[in-house]
Design a protein around this motif. Structure first.
Motif, PDB file in Angstrom:
ATOM      1  N   GLN A 183     -13.562  34.475  81.943  1.00 17.46           N
ATOM      2  CA  GLN A 183     -13.292  35.379  83.069  1.00 17.46           C
ATOM      3  C   GLN A 183     -13.738  34.728  84.368  1.00 17.46           C
ATOM      4  O   GLN A 183     -13.167  34.986  85.433  1.00 17.46           O
ATOM      5  N   MET A 184     -14.754  33.839  84.273  1.00 21.62           N
ATOM      6  CA  MET A 184     -15.207  33.160  85.491  1.00 21.62           C
ATOM      7  C   MET A 184     -14.229  32.044  85.891  1.00 21.62           C
ATOM      8  O   MET A 184     -13.995  31.818  87.068  1.00 21.62           O
ATOM      9  N   TYR A 185     -13.665  31.353  84.872  1.00 24.16           N
ATOM     10  CA  TYR A 185     -12.615  30.372  85.212  1.00 24.16           C
ATOM     11  C   TYR A 185     -11.473  31.116  85.906  1.00 24.16           C
ATOM     12  O   TYR A 185     -10.887  30.634  86.869  1.00 24.16           O
TER      13      TYR A 185
ATOM     14  N   LEU B 248     -15.644  46.372  79.803  1.00 24.51           N
ATOM     15  CA  LEU B 248     -16.898  46.501  80.567  1.00 24.51           C
ATOM     16  C   LEU B 248     -18.103  46.353  79.646  1.00 24.51           C
ATOM     17  O   LEU B 248     -18.810  47.329  79.373  1.00 24.51           O
ATOM     18  N   VAL B 249     -18.324  45.134  79.166  1.00 21.43           N
ATOM     19  CA  VAL B 249     -19.514  44.872  78.350  1.00 21.43           C
ATOM     20  C   VAL B 249     -20.176  43.593  78.844  1.00 21.43           C
ATOM     21  O   VAL B 249     -19.520  42.706  79.389  1.00 21.43           O
ATOM     22  N   GLY B 250     -21.488  43.519  78.630  1.00 24.13           N
ATOM     23  CA  GLY B 250     -22.263  42.291  78.861  1.00 24.13           C
ATOM     24  C   GLY B 250     -21.923  41.585  80.154  1.00 24.13           C
ATOM     25  O   GLY B 250     -21.800  42.186  81.227  1.00 24.13           O
ATOM     26  N   GLY B 251     -21.758  40.278  80.030  1.00 23.79           N
ATOM     27  CA  GLY B 251     -21.511  39.441  81.196  1.00 23.79           C
ATOM     28  C   GLY B 251     -20.178  39.721  81.865  1.00 23.79           C
ATOM     29  O   GLY B 251     -19.990  39.398  83.041  1.00 23.79           O
ATOM     30  N   LEU B 252     -19.237  40.330  81.129  1.00 21.10           N
ATOM     31  CA  LEU B 252     -17.949  40.669  81.746  1.00 21.10           C
ATOM     32  C   LEU B 252     -18.178  41.729  82.820  1.00 21.10           C
ATOM     33  O   LEU B 252     -17.636  41.647  83.925  1.00 21.10           O
ATOM     34  N   ALA B 253     -19.020  42.715  82.488  1.00 25.87           N
ATOM     35  CA  ALA B 253     -19.326  43.778  83.444  1.00 25.87           C
ATOM     36  C   ALA B 253     -20.096  43.235  84.642  1.00 25.87           C
ATOM     37  O   ALA B 253     -20.016  43.788  85.749  1.00 25.87           O
ATOM     38  N   ASP B 254     -20.846  42.153  84.426  1.00 25.29           N
ATOM     39  CA  ASP B 254     -21.657  41.592  85.507  1.00 25.29           C
ATOM     40  C   ASP B 254     -20.884  40.646  86.418  1.00 25.29           C
ATOM     41  O   ASP B 254     -21.406  40.216  87.448  1.00 25.29           O
ATOM     42  N   THR B 255     -19.681  40.254  86.021  1.00 26.53           N
ATOM     43  CA  THR B 255     -18.979  39.240  86.817  1.00 26.53           C
ATOM     44  C   THR B 255     -17.656  39.713  87.418  1.00 26.53           C
ATOM     45  O   THR B 255     -17.150  39.087  88.340  1.00 26.53           O
ATOM     46  N   VAL B 256     -17.072  40.786  86.871  1.00 32.08           N
ATOM     47  CA  VAL B 256     -15.767  41.227  87.371  1.00 32.08           C
ATOM     48  C   VAL B 256     -15.900  42.607  88.002  1.00 32.08           C
ATOM     49  O   VAL B 256     -16.520  43.500  87.424  1.00 32.08           O
ATOM     50  N   ILE B 257     -15.338  42.765  89.185  1.00 34.92           N
ATOM     51  CA  ILE B 257     -15.339  44.081  89.839  1.00 34.92           C
ATOM     52  C   ILE B 257     -13.946  44.683  89.647  1.00 34.92           C
ATOM     53  O   ILE B 257     -12.952  44.177  90.165  1.00 34.92           O
ATOM     54  N   GLY B 258     -13.892  45.743  88.852  1.00 34.67           N
ATOM     55  CA  GLY B 258     -12.612  46.334  88.472  1.00 34.67           C
ATOM     56  C   GLY B 258     -11.957  47.064  89.628  1.00 34.67           C
ATOM     57  O   GLY B 258     -12.632  47.689  90.462  1.00 34.67           O
ATOM     58  N   ALA B 259     -10.626  46.989  89.661  1.00 34.72           N
ATOM     59  CA  ALA B 259      -9.879  47.686  90.713  1.00 34.72           C
ATOM     60  C   ALA B 259      -9.892  49.186  90.454  1.00 34.72           C
ATOM     61  O   ALA B 259      -9.542  49.639  89.370  1.00 34.72           O
ATOM     62  N   ASN B 260     -10.314  49.955  91.432  1.00 36.37           N
ATOM     63  CA  ASN B 260     -10.206  51.422  91.414  1.00 36.37           C
ATOM     64  C   ASN B 260     -10.162  51.845  92.874  1.00 36.37           C
ATOM     65  O   ASN B 260     -10.344  50.999  93.766  1.00 36.37           O
ATOM     66  N   PRO B 261      -9.884  53.107  93.156  1.00 34.70           N
ATOM     67  CA  PRO B 261      -9.730  53.480  94.570  1.00 34.70           C
ATOM     68  C   PRO B 261     -10.907  53.035  95.443  1.00 34.70           C
ATOM     69  O   PRO B 261     -10.705  52.550  96.554  1.00 34.70           O
ATOM     70  N   ALA B 262     -12.125  53.150  94.921  1.00 36.06           N
ATOM     71  CA  ALA B 262     -13.289  52.804  95.739  1.00 36.06           C
ATOM     72  C   ALA B 262     -13.373  51.304  96.000  1.00 36.06           C
ATOM     73  O   ALA B 262     -13.572  50.863  97.136  1.00 36.06           O
ATOM     74  N   THR B 263     -13.214  50.499  94.924  1.00 34.17           N
ATOM     75  CA  THR B 263     -13.355  49.043  95.122  1.00 34.17           C
ATOM     76  C   THR B 263     -12.170  48.478  95.889  1.00 34.17           C
ATOM     77  O   THR B 263     -12.297  47.478  96.590  1.00 34.17           O
ATOM     78  N   LEU B 264     -11.011  49.129  95.767  1.00 34.58           N
ATOM     79  CA  LEU B 264      -9.850  48.667  96.541  1.00 34.58           C
ATOM     80  C   LEU B 264     -10.066  48.994  98.011  1.00 34.58           C
ATOM     81  O   LEU B 264      -9.822  48.152  98.884  1.00 34.58           O
ATOM     82  N   ALA B 265     -10.576  50.207  98.280  1.00 37.17           N
ATOM     83  CA  ALA B 265     -10.828  50.590  99.670  1.00 37.17           C
ATOM     84  C   ALA B 265     -11.872  49.677 100.295  1.00 37.17           C
ATOM     85  O   ALA B 265     -11.772  49.292 101.460  1.00 37.17           O
ATOM     86  N   ALA B 266     -12.865  49.292  99.495  1.00 43.10           N
ATOM     87  CA  ALA B 266     -13.929  48.435 100.020  1.00 43.10           C
ATOM     88  C   ALA B 266     -13.496  46.971 100.076  1.00 43.10           C
ATOM     89  O   ALA B 266     -14.225  46.118 100.567  1.00 43.10           O
ATOM     90  N   GLY B 267     -12.330  46.670  99.522  1.00 41.20           N
ATOM     91  CA  GLY B 267     -11.860  45.281  99.503  1.00 41.20           C
ATOM     92  C   GLY B 267     -12.690  44.410  98.591  1.00 41.20           C
ATOM     93  O   GLY B 267     -12.855  43.216  98.822  1.00 41.20           O
TER      94      GLY B 267
END
Ligand code: ADP
Ligand code: GLC
Length: 481
Positions: free
Chosen positions: A386-388, A400-419
């Motif tokens: 996922q980091m590559y 959304l588990v382990g290091g995947l949850a710590d490295t990827v910010i999932g698209a949702n209305p809030a994260t999209l609005a925040a860019g």
């Protein structure tokens, strides 16, 4: 009288069974191989002790012998010192244990029956070198990785540590280094250690548990996995042991080698100009695999196992393909899953392709040319692909588990609005949630501005070793202070 300021830094002996560029079956090797270089500049001088497997012996034949033991479980062992591609190495040459056909753990007839001894020997030598030092080099810290090096902290704890501090890093709790109880003496462990508070584990011996109860510090490869490990859903029987040591447990995220995984640089293996050249790289990839995909082209580069959630693909890919998507899978592992991947490819010619095997060069071409990388793991201590994906603007779709949850910010209305969004995330880890994430991928792919924004966010996300190397260095400082 003036007190001398403490000199920062010191020496670390890293003990592991895999190390890039010499031997790799998974991310463990990447991390072990990257750490010495990542620590350079922090004042911490790390050398890696690794078994001299058959393929490695030839490379090291002219290296000086820096340590010897006449009887290492039925034959002599000697340690050869050298460097490969900048990685400082100590190779444990013990032909009766390591000069065998096949990979590090198994040969043509399957898993080696004496693996407990093979890796106890590695740990034993690590502990002795740490305690006694080599002529010119004495470690302050022994850093053990996974069950293969698990007895090293235990040997220091039970046979005298000589002041050396120990760290065990858990890369994957699923592998616990189990041996039957009657091997206690053979493994050079004292009788009193066979106790539930020590290394006894469900009536047998676990080298990983041995490390968890004896090491001065426990790390794992992401902060989320450090928390998960204390829960029964993820601890795989060792949750209580880890929770009991909570104050000395921490998660330090892995980095990736941004020199090797660099979309802006030329490489003999391939033109990795993925950022400017995503379209070119994708066109080439489509041609190589005979694909014609109107929508997003996704990839999977993975061991094909239950951990990685590969069995969910047959349930979600048909709809993704109907929606215009395509998929290339590169991996090997469980024969049933390999078959299921081949079936998918047969069912969707021109849209799904599968390459069973291990191919570093192809993995680079895949990250360069694809639009998304799928990582639907049931558990993932850290995860590197996922980091590559982030680095190459190949958007990660992850559970959304382990290091995947710590490295990827999932698209949702809030994260999209925040860019801030850098990919798609889903939970729980099932086909329904995974399918929804793929539907979201299709939807965003068709909004070019939003898609470009997500890719830009992803590529701006730091995935190098800088922060983590500093975290390891400060842990070492704290332990030796
Ligand atoms: P794990 O160690 O659990 O397998 P990671 O994501 O930490 O998972 O690391 C896997 C590493 O192995 C990555 O560098 C990935 O690119 C590589 N890899 C896995 N399967 C293949 C394959 N079939 N071909 C090439 N590289 C692979
Ligand atoms: C293990 C884990 C993986 C991690 C790797 C390196 O193989 O499964 O998540 O990235 O170790 O720490």
């Amino acid at each position: 009288m003036q007190r001398k300021a403490r000199v920062m830094g010191g020496r670390v002996l890293s003990v592991a069974s895999e190390c890039v560029p010499l031997v790799k079956t998974g991310g463990l090797a990447d991390v072990v191989g990257a750490l010495p270089g990542a620590l350079a500049g922090t004042g911490w001088d790390m050398r890696v002790l690794l078994p001299a497997y058959r393929a490695l012996r030839a490379q090291a034949k002219d290296w000086p012998v820096v340590w010897e033991e006449a009887d290492l479980w039925g034959g002599p062992g000697r340690v050869l010192e050298g460097r490969v591609e900048g990685v400082p190495l100590l190779l444990l040459d013990a032909p009766h244990l390591y000069d065998r056909e096949g990979g590090p753990y198994s040969g043509p007839a399957g898993e080696h029956p004496d693996n407990a001894i093979r890796f106890a020997a590695l740990s034993w030598v690590g502990a002795r070198i740490a305690r006694e030092g080599l002529t010119e080099w004495k470690p302050d810290i022994l850093h053990a990785h996974d069950w293969q090096a698990g007895f090293a902290p235990a040997y220091l704890a039970y046979h005298g540590s000589g002041g050396v501090k120990t760290v065990i890093t858990i890369h994957n709790i699923a592998f616990q280094g189990w041996a039957p109880a009657h091997m206690l003496g053979v493994l050079r462990l004292p009788g009193h250690a066979f106790h539930p508070d020590a290394l006894e584990y469900y009536g047998g011996i676990s080298s990983l548990k041995a490390a968890l109860v004896t090491a001065d510090w426990i790390t794992t490869v992401s902060p989320s996995y450090a928390e998960e490990l204390m829960r029964p859903e993820f601890g795989m029987g060792l949750q209580g042991v880890i929770a009991a040591r909570g104050p000395v447990v921490s998660g330090i995220l892995n980095g990736v080698d941004t020199g090797v995984w660099d979309p802006s640089q030329e490489d003999p293996a391939y033109d990795r100009k993925a950022v400017a050249g995503k379209a070119v790289a994708r066109a080439r990839l489509s041609e190589e695999f005979g694909l014609e995909v109107p929508g997003p082209l996704a990839i999977v580069v993975s061991r094909l196992t239950d951990q990685k959630g590969i069995d969910l693909l047959p349930a979600v890919i048909p709809e993704f393909v109907l929606g215009g998507g395509g998929l290339i899978v590169l991996g090997s592992g469980d024969p049933g899953m390999e078959g299921a991947m081949r079936n998918l490819a047969a069912r969707f010619p021109g849209r799904v392709a599968v390459r069973i095997g291990y191919d570093e060069g192809l993995s680079h071409r895949l990250f360069a040319g694809a639009d998304a990388v799928l990582v639907p793991s049931r558990f993932e201590p850290c995860g590197l692909t996922q980091m590559y994906g982030l680095r190459y603007g190949t958007l990660p779709v992850v559970s959304l588990v382990g290091g995947l949850a710590d490295t990827v910010i999932g698209a949702n209305p809030a994260t999209l609005a925040a860019g801030a969004a850098t990919g798609m995330t889903f939970h729980p880890v099932d086909a329904l949630a995974f399918g929804k994430a793929l539907a979201q991928l299709l939807e965003i792919y068709h909004q070019p501005k939003l898609w470009a924004k997500l890719r830009a966010n992803a590529m701006a996300h730091p995935v190098g070793w800088e922060t983590s190397a500093r975290a390891y260095a400060s842990l070492y400082e704290r332990l030796t202070a």
